[in-house]
Motif scaffolding. Sequence first.
Motif, short mmCIF file in Angstrom:
data_model
loop_
_atom_site.label_atom_id
_atom_site.label_comp_id
_atom_site.label_asym_id
_atom_site.label_seq_id
_atom_site.Cartn_x
_atom_site.Cartn_y
_atom_site.Cartn_z
N ILE A 98 49.89 38.94 42.28
CA ILE A 98 48.54 38.42 42.49
C ILE A 98 48.58 36.89 42.43
O ILE A 98 49.07 36.32 41.45
N ALA A 99 48.07 36.24 43.46
CA ALA A 99 48.06 34.78 43.48
C ALA A 99 46.99 34.24 42.52
O ALA A 99 45.95 34.86 42.32
N ALA A 100 47.27 33.09 41.95
CA ALA A 100 46.26 32.42 41.12
C ALA A 100 45.16 31.86 42.02
O ALA A 100 45.44 31.37 43.11
N ALA A 101 43.92 31.96 41.58
CA ALA A 101 42.81 31.36 42.33
C ALA A 101 42.84 29.85 42.13
O ALA A 101 42.96 29.37 41.00
N PRO A 102 42.77 29.07 43.22
CA PRO A 102 42.87 27.61 43.08
C PRO A 102 41.66 27.03 42.35
O PRO A 102 40.53 27.45 42.57
N THR A 103 41.93 26.07 41.48
CA THR A 103 40.86 25.38 40.77
C THR A 103 41.43 24.12 40.14
O THR A 103 42.65 23.95 40.05
N LYS A 104 40.56 23.24 39.68
CA LYS A 104 40.98 22.06 38.93
C LYS A 104 41.00 22.41 37.45
O LYS A 104 40.00 22.90 36.91
N VAL A 105 42.13 22.19 36.78
CA VAL A 105 42.26 22.55 35.37
C VAL A 105 41.61 21.48 34.50
O VAL A 105 42.00 20.32 34.53
N VAL A 106 40.60 21.91 33.74
CA VAL A 106 39.92 21.02 32.80
C VAL A 106 40.29 21.39 31.37
O VAL A 106 40.55 20.52 30.54
N ASP A 107 40.34 22.71 31.08
CA ASP A 107 40.58 23.19 29.71
C ASP A 107 41.09 24.61 29.82
O ASP A 107 40.40 25.48 30.34
N THR A 108 42.32 24.86 29.35
CA THR A 108 42.92 26.19 29.49
C THR A 108 42.43 27.19 28.45
O THR A 108 42.83 28.36 28.47
N THR A 109 41.54 26.75 27.53
CA THR A 109 41.01 27.67 26.52
C THR A 109 40.36 28.90 27.18
O THR A 109 39.50 28.76 28.03
N GLY A 110 40.81 30.08 26.77
CA GLY A 110 40.17 31.31 27.23
C GLY A 110 40.64 31.82 28.58
O GLY A 110 40.09 32.80 29.08
N ALA A 111 41.67 31.21 29.18
CA ALA A 111 42.11 31.65 30.50
C ALA A 111 42.59 33.10 30.47
O ALA A 111 42.19 33.93 31.30
N GLY A 112 43.44 33.43 29.50
CA GLY A 112 43.93 34.80 29.39
C GLY A 112 42.83 35.78 29.03
O GLY A 112 42.82 36.93 29.50
N ASP A 113 41.88 35.33 28.20
CA ASP A 113 40.75 36.18 27.83
C ASP A 113 39.92 36.53 29.06
O ASP A 113 39.52 37.68 29.26
N ALA A 114 39.65 35.52 29.89
CA ALA A 114 38.86 35.74 31.10
C ALA A 114 39.61 36.61 32.09
O ALA A 114 39.01 37.45 32.77
N TYR A 115 40.92 36.40 32.18
CA TYR A 115 41.73 37.24 33.08
C TYR A 115 41.59 38.71 32.69
O TYR A 115 41.34 39.57 33.55
N ALA A 116 41.75 39.01 31.41
CA ALA A 116 41.62 40.40 30.96
C ALA A 116 40.23 40.94 31.24
O ALA A 116 40.06 42.12 31.61
N ALA A 117 39.21 40.09 31.10
CA ALA A 117 37.84 40.52 31.37
C ALA A 117 37.68 40.93 32.83
O ALA A 117 37.10 41.98 33.14
N GLY A 118 38.16 40.08 33.72
CA GLY A 118 38.04 40.40 35.14
C GLY A 118 38.78 41.68 35.50
O GLY A 118 38.27 42.52 36.24
N PHE A 119 39.99 41.80 34.95
CA PHE A 119 40.80 42.98 35.26
C PHE A 119 40.12 44.26 34.76
O PHE A 119 39.98 45.24 35.50
N LEU A 120 39.69 44.25 33.51
CA LEU A 120 39.11 45.47 32.93
C LEU A 120 37.74 45.78 33.52
O LEU A 120 37.39 46.97 33.69
N ALA A 121 36.95 44.77 33.85
CA ALA A 121 35.66 45.02 34.48
C ALA A 121 35.85 45.70 35.83
O ALA A 121 35.13 46.65 36.18
N ALA A 122 36.84 45.24 36.59
CA ALA A 122 37.11 45.85 37.90
C ALA A 122 37.72 47.24 37.73
O ALA A 122 37.36 48.18 38.46
N LEU A 123 38.64 47.38 36.77
CA LEU A 123 39.31 48.67 36.57
C LEU A 123 38.30 49.75 36.17
O LEU A 123 38.32 50.87 36.70
N THR A 124 37.42 49.43 35.23
CA THR A 124 36.46 50.43 34.76
C THR A 124 35.36 50.70 35.79
O THR A 124 34.66 51.70 35.70
N ALA A 125 35.25 49.81 36.79
CA ALA A 125 34.32 50.04 37.90
C ALA A 125 34.97 50.86 39.02
O ALA A 125 34.33 51.15 40.03
#
Length: 334
Positions: free
Chosen positions: A261-288
Amino acid sequence: MTTLDILGIGNAIVDVLARADDAFLVRHGMAKGGMALIGPEDAERIYADMGPGVESSGGSAANTCAAAAALGARVGYLGKVADDALGRVFRHDITAAGVHFPTPPLAGGAPTARCLILVTPDGQRTMNTFLGACVTFGERDLDPVAIAGAQVTYLEGYLFDPPDAQAAFRAAARIAHAAGRKVAITLSDPFCVERHRDAFRAFVRDEADILFANEAEIRALYHADSFEAATEAARQDVGLAVLTRSEQGSVILAGAERHAIAAAPTKVVDTTGAGDAYAAGFLAALTAGHPLPECGRWASIAAAEAISHFGARPQADLKALVGGGPKGVAAALG
């Protein structure tokens, strides 16, 4: 009966984020990009030296729950706060994000946990965590009805430090599996993995259905010389492994399946919570009910949104982003 899509269990922490230069990290003996557990004296000393900050409810699994709720998932959270001002801040914030939070507060004893997060100009975040009331979480704080009613119970590796919490994880897995549900765990931090490597490996092998980890964490788990060696070891241990590699995107492994899976392009300001958000997106889509490559796409978009601004919680409309296509995402995230 399914009442929740995702139930997170983790350290309930109030985050304090502030900008800092590398000299600040050196002055306080911090390992850049890592997470250190600190006592109350260090917490006071670092906090006093920090510049202006932003305070909000946080903790890895709590961040995941908030972002998953923003994506439309039905979400609950279990974690321990104290009956104090910061505990009330945490409860208000996570409830306002649309997350069910039934855990009663700790009466007396340690105060609510806080994480002092220093963000350097390169976007790296260095975390210093005073766990406070978090360490009291145990089996008695589990909500068996919520666990049995959730499609996925998502466990935060940071909570693995206290023995009572490890016992709670195993009890939660038993409840979930008895109800025919899935158990996911995120490794959270390579230093945390090294502290409890044997216990983590046993849990991943024997209890987990879904594993989340970044490259450093998965290599620490298996003491692997390369990412590829670590992926093969993970494939043998768990049915679904979701492994992130920062700007190199992520890899999803499910049996013989492998999806890059390619990373979505963006400007990095603060990496806090990147992995947390990734898991959120994955699980929200999986459970849907979405297929794995689409789960990875949602995850990458959520992670890109998280690192595009200061702080871990979503600031853009995540539902619109995942439905907007590549051009829409690129425009929204700059």
